[in-house]
Design a protein around this motif. Structure first.
Motif, PDB file in Angstrom:
ATOM      1  N   LEU A 114       0.752  -1.272   0.033  1.00 45.12           N
ATOM      2  CA  LEU A 114       0.148  -0.096   0.035  1.00 45.12           C
ATOM      3  C   LEU A 114       0.833   1.316  -0.018  1.00 45.12           C
ATOM      4  CD1 LEU A 114      -2.972   1.610   0.556  1.00 45.12           C
ATOM      5  CD2 LEU A 114      -2.402   1.019   2.848  1.00 45.12           C
ATOM      6  N   GLN A 139       1.128   5.576  -0.851  1.00 42.71           N
ATOM      7  CA  GLN A 139       0.137   6.912  -1.267  1.00 42.71           C
ATOM      8  C   GLN A 139       0.413   7.462  -2.549  1.00 42.71           C
ATOM      9  OE1 GLN A 139       1.068   9.884   2.033  1.00 42.71           O
ATOM     10  NE2 GLN A 139      -0.542   8.964   3.114  1.00 42.71           N
ATOM     11  N   PRO A 140      -0.512   8.085  -3.212  1.00 44.54           N
ATOM     12  CA  PRO A 140      -0.195   8.798  -4.367  1.00 44.54           C
ATOM     13  C   PRO A 140       0.972   9.528  -4.508  1.00 44.54           C
ATOM     14  CG  PRO A 140      -2.744   8.823  -3.915  1.00 44.54           C
ATOM     15  CD  PRO A 140      -1.984   8.378  -2.769  1.00 44.54           C
ATOM     16  N   LYS A 168       0.031   6.361  -9.065  1.00 41.40           N
ATOM     17  CA  LYS A 168      -1.285   7.232  -9.291  1.00 41.40           C
ATOM     18  C   LYS A 168      -2.473   5.711  -8.805  1.00 41.40           C
ATOM     19  CE  LYS A 168       0.022   9.889 -13.281  1.00 41.40           C
ATOM     20  NZ  LYS A 168      -0.272  10.046 -14.358  1.00 41.40           N
ATOM     21  N   PRO A 169      -3.704   6.333  -8.331  1.00 37.53           N
ATOM     22  CA  PRO A 169      -4.530   5.549  -7.801  1.00 37.53           C
ATOM     23  C   PRO A 169      -4.875   4.258  -8.886  1.00 37.53           C
ATOM     24  CG  PRO A 169      -5.047   7.553  -7.010  1.00 37.53           C
ATOM     25  CD  PRO A 169      -3.886   7.723  -7.817  1.00 37.53           C
ATOM     26  N   GLU A 170      -4.834   4.819 -10.203  1.00 32.41           N
ATOM     27  CA  GLU A 170      -5.167   3.945 -11.161  1.00 32.41           C
ATOM     28  C   GLU A 170      -4.201   2.715 -11.515  1.00 32.41           C
ATOM     29  OE1 GLU A 170      -5.119   7.437 -11.512  1.00 32.41           O
ATOM     30  OE2 GLU A 170      -4.451   8.092 -13.282  1.00 32.41           O
ATOM     31  N   THR A 201      -3.305   0.967  -9.170  1.00 31.40           N
ATOM     32  CA  THR A 201      -3.884  -0.067  -8.375  1.00 31.40           C
ATOM     33  C   THR A 201      -4.042  -1.493  -9.272  1.00 31.40           C
ATOM     34  OG1 THR A 201      -4.730   1.287  -6.561  1.00 31.40           O
ATOM     35  CG2 THR A 201      -5.486  -0.897  -6.557  1.00 31.40           C
ATOM     36  N   GLN A 219       0.245  -7.524  -5.061  1.00 26.49           N
ATOM     37  CA  GLN A 219      -0.953  -6.640  -4.963  1.00 26.49           C
ATOM     38  C   GLN A 219      -0.093  -5.333  -4.780  1.00 26.49           C
ATOM     39  OE1 GLN A 219      -4.116  -6.883  -5.597  1.00 26.49           O
ATOM     40  NE2 GLN A 219      -4.162  -4.401  -5.386  1.00 26.49           N
ATOM     41  N   THR A 231      -1.503  -1.250  -4.094  1.00 24.64           N
ATOM     42  CA  THR A 231      -2.629  -0.467  -3.889  1.00 24.64           C
ATOM     43  C   THR A 231      -2.124   0.822  -3.668  1.00 24.64           C
ATOM     44  OG1 THR A 231      -3.830  -2.298  -2.965  1.00 24.64           O
ATOM     45  CG2 THR A 231      -4.710  -0.137  -2.325  1.00 24.64           C
ATOM     46  N   VAL A 232      -2.658   1.983  -4.479  1.00 26.74           N
ATOM     47  CA  VAL A 232      -2.230   3.364  -4.235  1.00 26.74           C
ATOM     48  C   VAL A 232      -3.275   4.017  -3.984  1.00 26.74           C
ATOM     49  CG1 VAL A 232      -1.248   5.314  -5.645  1.00 26.74           C
ATOM     50  CG2 VAL A 232      -0.746   3.029  -6.401  1.00 26.74           C
ATOM     51  N   SER A 233      -3.433   4.645  -2.468  1.00 24.26           N
ATOM     52  CA  SER A 233      -4.422   5.180  -1.979  1.00 24.26           C
ATOM     53  C   SER A 233      -4.048   5.957  -0.779  1.00 24.26           C
ATOM     54  CB  SER A 233      -5.550   4.167  -1.406  1.00 24.26           C
ATOM     55  OG  SER A 233      -6.449   4.802  -0.766  1.00 24.26           O
ATOM     56  N   SER A 234      -4.801   7.253  -0.601  1.00 27.45           N
ATOM     57  CA  SER A 234      -4.338   8.025   0.664  1.00 27.45           C
ATOM     58  C   SER A 234      -5.398   7.614   1.761  1.00 27.45           C
ATOM     59  CB  SER A 234      -4.626   9.529   0.005  1.00 27.45           C
ATOM     60  OG  SER A 234      -6.163   9.496  -0.443  1.00 27.45           O
TER      61      SER A 234
END
Length: 123
Positions: A10, A12-13, A86-88, A90, A118, A120-123
């Motif tokens: 995991l 962050q952007p 970037k979130p996209e 993920t 996996q 995952t790009v998320s704040s």
């Protein structure tokens, strides 16, 4: 043939990750290799590919200038450096081998693949 990926997680952007893929049971040093990803509810797509000698590389438009593919033939290991995530981005990322030293225009057609790691790009 075994292809084992690691390095996902995991982030962050704007962050970075480095994926690794250790290969065994195949002539790694003579084969082109690639990184693919499959996002939620999507088909798998090629992210980047590298020929046997690292002299030829391919990047999907969405990751160009952010991702870098490399390999260490002495260690049977493939890498993917991912910057400015970037979130996209993920997705489940997996490595795969091609049947020869180059993909010859068929960059989506791999032979064997790993289970994936996996990202995952998320704040």
């Amino acid at each position: 043939v075994q292809l084992v990926e690691s390095g996902g997680g995991l982030v962050q952007p704007g962050g970075s990750l480095r994926l690794s893929c250790v290969a065994s049971g195949l002539a790694f040093g003579s084969l082109a290799m690639g990184w693919f990803r499959q996002g939620p509810g999507k088909e798998s797509e090629v992210v980047a590919a590298i020929n046997w000698s690292s002299g030829g590389k391919y990047y999907a438009h969405a990751v160009k200038d952010r991702f870098t593919i490399s390999r260490d033939n002495a260690k049977n290991t493939l890498f993917l450096q991912m910057n400015n995530l970037k979130p996209e981005d993920t997705a489940l990322y997996f490595c795969a081998n091609y049947k020869s030293g180059m993909w010859y225009g068929h960059v989506e057609e791999y032979e064997y693949r790993g289970q994936g790691t996996q990202v995952t790009v998320s704040s």
